[in-house]
Design a protein around this motif. Structure first.
Motif, mmCIF file in Angstrom:
data_model
loop_
_atom_site.group_PDB
_atom_site.id
_atom_site.type_symbol
_atom_site.label_atom_id
_atom_site.label_comp_id
_atom_site.label_asym_id
_atom_site.label_seq_id
_atom_site.Cartn_x
_atom_site.Cartn_y
_atom_site.Cartn_z
ATOM 1 N N TRP A 28 0.782 -1.232 0.000
ATOM 2 C CA TRP A 28 0.000 0.000 0.000
ATOM 3 C C TRP A 28 0.817 1.287 0.000
ATOM 4 O O TRP A 28 0.577 2.190 -0.802
ATOM 5 N N ASP A 63 -2.195 -5.421 -0.475
ATOM 6 C CA ASP A 63 -3.219 -4.611 0.191
ATOM 7 C C ASP A 63 -4.403 -4.457 -0.759
ATOM 8 O O ASP A 63 -4.607 -5.268 -1.684
ATOM 9 N N ASP A 64 -5.177 -3.439 -0.553
ATOM 10 C CA ASP A 64 -6.409 -3.202 -1.312
ATOM 11 C C ASP A 64 -6.148 -3.097 -2.827
ATOM 12 O O ASP A 64 -5.071 -2.716 -3.240
ATOM 13 N N TYR A 102 -5.953 -8.857 1.473
ATOM 14 C CA TYR A 102 -6.682 -7.792 2.164
ATOM 15 C C TYR A 102 -8.161 -7.883 1.833
ATOM 16 O O TYR A 102 -8.532 -8.180 0.689
ATOM 17 N N CYS A 110 -11.910 0.008 1.458
ATOM 18 C CA CYS A 110 -11.699 1.463 1.555
ATOM 19 C C CYS A 110 -11.497 2.096 0.179
ATOM 20 O O CYS A 110 -11.856 3.243 -0.037
ATOM 21 N N ALA A 111 -10.930 1.341 -0.769
ATOM 22 C CA ALA A 111 -10.738 1.884 -2.116
ATOM 23 C C ALA A 111 -11.943 1.589 -3.012
ATOM 24 O O ALA A 111 -11.893 1.821 -4.229
ATOM 25 N N LYS A 136 -5.397 -9.025 6.124
ATOM 26 C CA LYS A 136 -5.655 -7.720 6.755
ATOM 27 C C LYS A 136 -7.124 -7.406 6.492
ATOM 28 O O LYS A 136 -7.558 -7.391 5.336
ATOM 29 N N ASP A 138 -10.084 -4.815 6.949
ATOM 30 C CA ASP A 138 -10.158 -3.369 7.134
ATOM 31 C C ASP A 138 -11.623 -2.911 7.234
ATOM 32 O O ASP A 138 -12.409 -3.112 6.295
ATOM 33 N N CYS A 185 -7.838 -4.102 11.140
ATOM 34 C CA CYS A 185 -7.546 -2.720 10.766
ATOM 35 C C CYS A 185 -8.836 -1.937 10.964
ATOM 36 O O CYS A 185 -9.758 -2.023 10.145
ATOM 37 N N TYR A 187 -8.383 1.186 12.867
ATOM 38 C CA TYR A 187 -7.837 2.503 13.228
ATOM 39 C C TYR A 187 -7.836 2.781 14.740
ATOM 40 O O TYR A 187 -7.814 3.938 15.169
ATOM 41 N N ARG A 205 -4.376 -2.576 14.189
ATOM 42 C CA ARG A 205 -3.943 -1.191 14.023
ATOM 43 C C ARG A 205 -4.419 -0.384 15.226
ATOM 44 O O ARG A 205 -5.545 -0.543 15.685
ATOM 45 N N ASP A 209 -4.127 6.142 9.421
ATOM 46 C CA ASP A 209 -3.033 5.820 8.501
ATOM 47 C C ASP A 209 -1.772 6.646 8.732
ATOM 48 O O ASP A 209 -1.822 7.850 8.981
ATOM 49 N N ASP A 240 0.912 0.759 12.306
ATOM 50 C CA ASP A 240 0.892 0.874 10.834
ATOM 51 C C ASP A 240 2.249 0.538 10.207
ATOM 52 O O ASP A 240 3.258 0.400 10.878
ATOM 53 N N MET A 241 2.225 0.446 8.887
ATOM 54 C CA MET A 241 3.351 -0.094 8.133
ATOM 55 C C MET A 241 4.473 0.927 7.995
ATOM 56 O O MET A 241 4.271 2.118 8.199
HETATM 57 C C1 GLA Z 1 -7.240 2.040 4.827
HETATM 58 C C2 GLA Z 1 -6.118 1.363 5.610
HETATM 59 C C3 GLA Z 1 -4.820 1.444 4.820
HETATM 60 C C4 GLA Z 1 -5.004 0.816 3.452
HETATM 61 C C5 GLA Z 1 -6.178 1.443 2.707
HETATM 62 C C6 GLA Z 1 -6.520 0.678 1.444
HETATM 63 O O1 GLA Z 1 -7.020 3.414 4.714
HETATM 64 O O2 GLA Z 1 -5.968 1.934 6.883
HETATM 65 O O3 GLA Z 1 -3.772 0.815 5.534
HETATM 66 O O4 GLA Z 1 -5.224 -0.571 3.622
HETATM 67 O O5 GLA Z 1 -7.355 1.457 3.534
HETATM 68 O O6 GLA Z 1 -7.646 1.176 0.789
#
Ligand code: GLA
Length: 384
Positions: A28, A63-64, A102, A110-111, A136, A138, A185, A187, A205, A209, A240-241
């Motif tokens: 990501w 990830d996404d 993910y 989220c996307a 993961k 989310d 995940c 937040y 998490r 982010d 977080d990463m």
């Molecule tokens: C959220 C997560 C991020 C990432 C995006 C992907 O914002 O917190 O780490 O995975 O979604 O859409």
């Protein structure tokens, strides 16, 4: 699988996966929605050729934006960026690595891609059949569902819904019989560190982010004070990463990032383009003495032990009675920081080693004073 067998398996599984904080790479922070099969293969290749795999970076996490459509039977498929997930998993496994994926408990990620809502068991089975080793999960659009059903996404009822959604996927993963690391995940909502293990989380998490800026990395990292008691083998706080090597911070700031994450026993998921990394980036990511702090088998997270304005000292207990200590300078100019050894339970004749210089250093009169660069760190291992 019978209920009893399933729950015995769940118990047996937890210490097995994520016994130490997961290490690897996630797509990501650098690739975001552009990530493709070729990028993931290149990351796997680079983990091996750079020596990162041998330093402990094992998980290759997509990830996404890998998600395609569901077919008439509800089975999830990949989109055109990922022509064959099983073949990709086989490739990653052939390199001695593991593959992560993910999804979201909501209908959309989220996307805006397909989530697992209403298809949890089916998706878990698909992941297991592909050979996935890490998920993961989310929250994303599940927040909307919580709001629709309870009128307020922050209500007690919404919280119960959220916990149930995570537990549902955990059970679905366990039922596949494949050990899959479960990464929550959401937040840090509802003090997730207090209930993450209950719903099967191996990590969660603790914040929103990260971004590739010193101010955001520091805001997240230094806000972890007080959370150490919630981490341990099989269940970790996740601030977080990593952004190391993405270009928005100085080398000194990236060293701070790596040191702080190691003291926090945080997952170390590199977030840069591994096929194009500088010598400094690789040196930071593969500092074996710092990685050993993160991965120490005692599995204790460190915490803040002293603060005076922009100067902070954090310490992490290590196996064998040693302590890892970070002397952090958050100011915009160099500062002298003094570690009083008795503050961390050591006498004046303790042994000190500087983990970035890779050399032993000496304390005088029970303390160690050192100049720390702006936004920088001096990281020590102290032992008797
Ligand atoms: C959220 C997560 C991020 C990432 C995006 C992907 O914002 O917190 O780490 O995975 O979604 O859409």
């Amino acid at each position: 699988m019978g209920l009893l067998v399933a729950s015995v398996f769940a118990l047996a599984q937890s210490p097995q996966v994520a016994a130490t904080p997961p290490m690897g790479w996630n797509s990501w922070n650098h690739f975001a929605e552009k990530v493709s099969d070729a990028d993931v293969r290149a990351a796997a290749d680079a983990l091996v050729s750079s020596g990162m795999r041998d330093a402990g970076y094992i998980y290759v996490n997509i990830d996404d934006t890998w998600e395609g459509q569901r077919d008439a039977n509800g089975v999830i498929h990949t989109n055109s960026k990922f022509p064959d997930m099983k073949a990709l998993a086989d490739y990653v496994h052939s390199k001695g690595l593991k593959l992560g994926i993910y999804s979201s408990p909501g209908p959309k990620t989220c996307a805006g891609y397909e989530g697992s809502y209403g298809h949890e068991e089916q998706d878990a089975k698909t992941y297991a059949a592909w050979g996935i080793d890490y998920l993961k999960y989310d929250l994303c659009s599940f927040i909307k569902i919580m709001k629709e059903k309870t009128g307020d996404e922050h209500s007690k009822q919404a919280f119960e819904m959220q916990k149930a959604a995570y537990e549902k996927m955990h059970k679905a993963l366990v039922a596949t019989g494949r050990p899959i690391v479960f990464s929550l995940c959401q937040y840090g909502w509802n003090d997730v560190w207090k209930w993450g293990p209950e719903v099967g989380g191996n990590l969660w998490r603790t914040t929103g982010d990260i971004s590739d800026h010193y101010s955001r990395m520091a805001e997240i990292g230094f806000s972890q004070a007080g959370l150490s008691k919630y981490a341990g083998p099989g269940h970790w706080n996740d601030p977080d990463m990593l952004e190391i090597g993405n270009g928005g911070m100085t080398t000194e700031e990236y060293r701070t990032h790596m040191s702080l994450w190691a003291i926090l026993a945080a997952p170390l998921l590199a977030g840069n383009d591994l096929s194009d990394m500088s010598k400094d980036t690789l040196e930071i990511l593969t500092n074996k003495e710092v990685i050993a702090v993160d991965q120490d088998k005692l599995g204790k997270q460190g915490d803040r032990v002293w603060v005076e304005g922009p100067k902070e000292i954090w310490a992490k207990p290590l196996s064998g009675g040693a302590e890892a200590v970070g002397l952090f300078n958050r100011a915009d100019s160099p500062r002298t920081i003094t570690l009083q050894l008795k503050k961390i339970g050591f006498s004046g004749n303790a042994k000190l080693r500087d983990l970035w210089k890779h050399e032993d250093v000496t304390a005088k009169n029970g303390s160690y004073s050192v100049q720390v660069p702006e936004h920088g760190v001096v990281m020590l291992k102290v032992s008797q």
